[in-house]
Motif scaffolding. Structure first.
Motif, PDB file in Angstrom:
ATOM      1  N   LEU A   1     -29.454 -45.054 -31.567  1.00 43.36           N
ATOM      2  CA  LEU A   1     -28.182 -45.605 -31.099  1.00 43.36           C
ATOM      3  C   LEU A   1     -28.359 -47.025 -30.544  1.00 43.36           C
ATOM      4  O   LEU A   1     -27.548 -47.920 -30.786  1.00 43.36           O
ATOM      5  CB  LEU A   1     -27.575 -44.695 -30.033  1.00 43.36           C
ATOM      6  CG  LEU A   1     -27.134 -43.304 -30.520  1.00 43.36           C
ATOM      7  CD1 LEU A   1     -26.643 -42.462 -29.351  1.00 43.36           C
ATOM      8  CD2 LEU A   1     -26.050 -43.423 -31.577  1.00 43.36           C
ATOM      9  N   GLN A   2     -29.459 -47.204 -29.774  1.00 36.93           N
ATOM     10  CA  GLN A   2     -29.712 -48.514 -29.190  1.00 36.93           C
ATOM     11  C   GLN A   2     -29.980 -49.564 -30.268  1.00 36.93           C
ATOM     12  O   GLN A   2     -29.470 -50.696 -30.218  1.00 36.93           O
ATOM     13  CB  GLN A   2     -30.895 -48.441 -28.222  1.00 36.93           C
ATOM     14  CG  GLN A   2     -31.136 -49.720 -27.437  1.00 36.93           C
ATOM     15  CD  GLN A   2     -29.972 -50.079 -26.531  1.00 36.93           C
ATOM     16  OE1 GLN A   2     -29.360 -49.199 -25.923  1.00 36.93           O
ATOM     17  NE2 GLN A   2     -29.662 -51.376 -26.462  1.00 36.93           N
TER      18      GLN A   2
ATOM     19  N   LEU B   1     -20.612 -41.338 -25.581  1.00 30.81           N
ATOM     20  CA  LEU B   1     -20.631 -39.926 -25.961  1.00 30.81           C
ATOM     21  C   LEU B   1     -19.716 -39.139 -25.029  1.00 30.81           C
ATOM     22  O   LEU B   1     -19.737 -39.325 -23.808  1.00 30.81           O
ATOM     23  CB  LEU B   1     -22.053 -39.367 -25.879  1.00 30.81           C
ATOM     24  CG  LEU B   1     -23.091 -40.047 -26.798  1.00 30.81           C
ATOM     25  CD1 LEU B   1     -24.465 -39.416 -26.585  1.00 30.81           C
ATOM     26  CD2 LEU B   1     -22.666 -39.928 -28.255  1.00 30.81           C
TER      27      LEU B   1
ATOM     28  N   TRP C   1     -25.935 -49.767 -25.630  1.00 29.03           N
ATOM     29  CA  TRP C   1     -25.123 -50.973 -25.674  1.00 29.03           C
ATOM     30  C   TRP C   1     -26.019 -52.190 -25.932  1.00 29.03           C
ATOM     31  O   TRP C   1     -27.223 -52.158 -25.713  1.00 29.03           O
ATOM     32  CB  TRP C   1     -24.341 -51.146 -24.374  1.00 29.03           C
ATOM     33  CG  TRP C   1     -25.211 -51.300 -23.143  1.00 29.03           C
ATOM     34  CD1 TRP C   1     -25.724 -52.436 -22.621  1.00 29.03           C
ATOM     35  CD2 TRP C   1     -25.665 -50.231 -22.332  1.00 29.03           C
ATOM     36  NE1 TRP C   1     -26.484 -52.149 -21.520  1.00 29.03           N
ATOM     37  CE2 TRP C   1     -26.466 -50.800 -21.310  1.00 29.03           C
ATOM     38  CE3 TRP C   1     -25.483 -48.822 -22.353  1.00 29.03           C
ATOM     39  CZ2 TRP C   1     -27.076 -50.019 -20.331  1.00 29.03           C
ATOM     40  CZ3 TRP C   1     -26.072 -48.063 -21.376  1.00 29.03           C
ATOM     41  CH2 TRP C   1     -26.885 -48.666 -20.371  1.00 29.03           C
TER      42      TRP C   1
ATOM     43  N   MET D   1     -28.957 -49.457 -33.352  1.00 34.51           N
ATOM     44  CA  MET D   1     -27.706 -49.685 -34.080  1.00 34.51           C
ATOM     45  C   MET D   1     -26.847 -50.728 -33.356  1.00 34.51           C
ATOM     46  O   MET D   1     -26.273 -51.628 -33.980  1.00 34.51           O
ATOM     47  CB  MET D   1     -26.931 -48.372 -34.216  1.00 34.51           C
ATOM     48  CG  MET D   1     -27.462 -47.453 -35.313  1.00 34.51           C
ATOM     49  SD  MET D   1     -27.123 -48.104 -36.964  1.00 34.51           S
ATOM     50  CE  MET D   1     -25.340 -47.976 -37.031  1.00 34.51           C
ATOM     51  N   CYS D   2     -26.771 -50.628 -32.041  1.00 30.02           N
ATOM     52  CA  CYS D   2     -26.002 -51.607 -31.265  1.00 30.02           C
ATOM     53  C   CYS D   2     -26.597 -53.001 -31.405  1.00 30.02           C
ATOM     54  O   CYS D   2     -25.872 -53.995 -31.579  1.00 30.02           O
ATOM     55  CB  CYS D   2     -25.955 -51.192 -29.796  1.00 30.02           C
ATOM     56  SG  CYS D   2     -24.943 -49.730 -29.477  1.00 30.02           S
TER      57      CYS D   2
ATOM     58  N   ALA E   1     -21.706 -54.524 -28.713  1.00 27.55           N
ATOM     59  CA  ALA E   1     -21.568 -53.206 -29.359  1.00 27.55           C
ATOM     60  C   ALA E   1     -21.906 -52.134 -28.316  1.00 27.55           C
ATOM     61  O   ALA E   1     -22.792 -52.324 -27.474  1.00 27.55           O
ATOM     62  CB  ALA E   1     -22.495 -53.103 -30.563  1.00 27.55           C
ATOM     63  N   TRP E   2     -21.200 -51.031 -28.388  1.00 27.49           N
ATOM     64  CA  TRP E   2     -21.354 -50.006 -27.354  1.00 27.49           C
ATOM     65  C   TRP E   2     -21.099 -48.639 -27.982  1.00 27.49           C
ATOM     66  O   TRP E   2     -20.229 -48.488 -28.838  1.00 27.49           O
ATOM     67  CB  TRP E   2     -20.349 -50.279 -26.245  1.00 27.49           C
ATOM     68  CG  TRP E   2     -20.312 -49.283 -25.105  1.00 27.49           C
ATOM     69  CD1 TRP E   2     -21.135 -49.238 -24.047  1.00 27.49           C
ATOM     70  CD2 TRP E   2     -19.385 -48.213 -24.952  1.00 27.49           C
ATOM     71  NE1 TRP E   2     -20.792 -48.224 -23.207  1.00 27.49           N
ATOM     72  CE2 TRP E   2     -19.710 -47.555 -23.746  1.00 27.49           C
ATOM     73  CE3 TRP E   2     -18.308 -47.740 -25.709  1.00 27.49           C
ATOM     74  CZ2 TRP E   2     -19.019 -46.455 -23.283  1.00 27.49           C
ATOM     75  CZ3 TRP E   2     -17.618 -46.639 -25.235  1.00 27.49           C
ATOM     76  CH2 TRP E   2     -17.972 -46.008 -24.027  1.00 27.49           C
ATOM     77  N   VAL E   3     -21.889 -47.666 -27.580  1.00 26.25           N
ATOM     78  CA  VAL E   3     -21.721 -46.286 -28.061  1.00 26.25           C
ATOM     79  C   VAL E   3     -21.483 -45.394 -26.853  1.00 26.25           C
ATOM     80  O   VAL E   3     -22.256 -45.420 -25.881  1.00 26.25           O
ATOM     81  CB  VAL E   3     -22.954 -45.789 -28.833  1.00 26.25           C
ATOM     82  CG1 VAL E   3     -22.767 -44.313 -29.233  1.00 26.25           C
ATOM     83  CG2 VAL E   3     -23.181 -46.640 -30.074  1.00 26.25           C
TER      84      VAL E   3
ATOM     85  N   GLU F   1     -32.878 -40.014 -30.980  1.00 35.28           N
ATOM     86  CA  GLU F   1     -31.451 -40.313 -31.094  1.00 35.28           C
ATOM     87  C   GLU F   1     -31.068 -41.507 -30.231  1.00 35.28           C
ATOM     88  O   GLU F   1     -30.339 -42.405 -30.669  1.00 35.28           O
ATOM     89  CB  GLU F   1     -30.627 -39.098 -30.669  1.00 35.28           C
ATOM     90  CG  GLU F   1     -29.127 -39.364 -30.710  1.00 35.28           C
ATOM     91  CD  GLU F   1     -28.300 -38.173 -30.229  1.00 35.28           C
ATOM     92  OE1 GLU F   1     -27.071 -38.316 -30.132  1.00 35.28           O
ATOM     93  OE2 GLU F   1     -28.885 -37.108 -29.933  1.00 35.28           O
ATOM     94  N   SER F   2     -31.582 -41.554 -29.010  1.00 31.64           N
ATOM     95  CA  SER F   2     -31.231 -42.658 -28.112  1.00 31.64           C
ATOM     96  C   SER F   2     -31.740 -43.989 -28.656  1.00 31.64           C
ATOM     97  O   SER F   2     -31.062 -45.024 -28.564  1.00 31.64           O
ATOM     98  CB  SER F   2     -31.812 -42.403 -26.719  1.00 31.64           C
ATOM     99  OG  SER F   2     -33.234 -42.305 -26.770  1.00 31.64           O
TER     100      SER F   2
END
Length: 261
Positions: free
Chosen positions: A222-223, A242, A256, A225-226, A238-240, A218-219
């Motif tokens: 997310l990374q 939680l 991020w 995707m940013c 870009a930043w996520v 998952e991490s």
């Protein structure tokens, strides 16, 4: 009428009368004569009028042709949706059609005889345009002659108009002129920007989907995707975050990419 004019001139010794007359030639054609009549009464024993005339039919025909050509030019350019601007060899506006008035806001009387650079050029391009004018003055051509280029023009109200210009050089009565046909491309630029935003979003979406498919956690997903949003989407950052399930409702940065500020 001519006799009355002569009789009146006889009353004023020393005066001169100039004028043009149209006469019918022996062959039936019309000719134009330029006449000079002078009352020499009392001069060297002369008592009367001296009349000299010369045929100026060629000059009159040229003047009529010039007027007809100018009328045709104004009629044609007046019906155009594109602006037509002519610049002389001093960098001044010499012609301005109705479309130029509509697009840029200046009446002909406000721009004719004024420097194109001062009236229509936005400040950041003033030096570059002045350089192009100098090149045109030196060669009669210049870097933009025979090409189609995009530029930004300044309206009377100070606003900017993106335009597409085709230019060419012409020689009229021994002087060099540059003629530019300019098209307002504001709507096209709006559509191009909208299309660019859509393409950017699609590229980011495609890169993001690929990141999700190939991520092993998952991490990592997310990374990646940013990174996809920044690298493929063109976003600055870009930043996520939680949400933590605590009393303070803390937001934890999970991934991020891009600029930090």
């Amino acid at each position: 009428a001519a006799r009355a004019v002569m009789e009146d001139l006889l009353k004023h010794p020393g005066e001169t009368l100039r004028g043009d007359r149209r006469i019918r030639h022996k062959d039936g054609s019309f000719r134009y004569l330029e006449s000079l009549v002078r009352n020499l009464s009392g001069v060297a024993g002369i008592d009367g009028l001296v009349v000299s005339m010369r045929d100026v039919s060629g000059r009159k025909a040229a003047e009529d042709a010039s007027r007809d050509s100018e009328l045709t030019l104004r009629t044609v350019t007046g019906a155009m949706v594109d602006a037509v601007v002519m610049m002389d060899d001093e960098g001044k506006v010499a012609f301005w059609n109705e479309a130029a008035e509509r697009i840029l806001g200046y009446q002909p009387s406000e721009v004719l005889g004024h420097k194109v650079a001062d009236m229509l050029t936005v400040p950041r391009y003033h030096a570059r345009f002045s350089q192009l004018v100098r090149g045109f003055q030196a060669t009669g051509e210049g870097a933009v002659a025979g090409t189609i280029r995009e530029l930004v023009a300044r309206r009377k109200d100070g606003g900017e108009v993106p335009m597409e210009m085709s230019a060419s050089g012409v020689l009229l009565k021994g002087r060099r002129y540059a003629v530019g046909v300019l098209r307002d491309i504001t709507e096209r630029k709006v559509q191009e920007r909208a299309l660019a935003r859509v393409n950017r979003a699609l590229k980011a979406l495609s890169a993001g989907n690929s990141a999700v498919v190939h991520a092993t956690s998952e991490s990592e997903a997310l990374q990646q995707m940013c990174k996809a949003l920044v690298n493929a989407g063109g976003y600055r950052a870009a930043w996520v975050g939680l949400a933590e399930h605590d009393a303070a409702c803390t937001i934890r940065a999970a991934a991020w990419a891009g600029q930090s500020s």
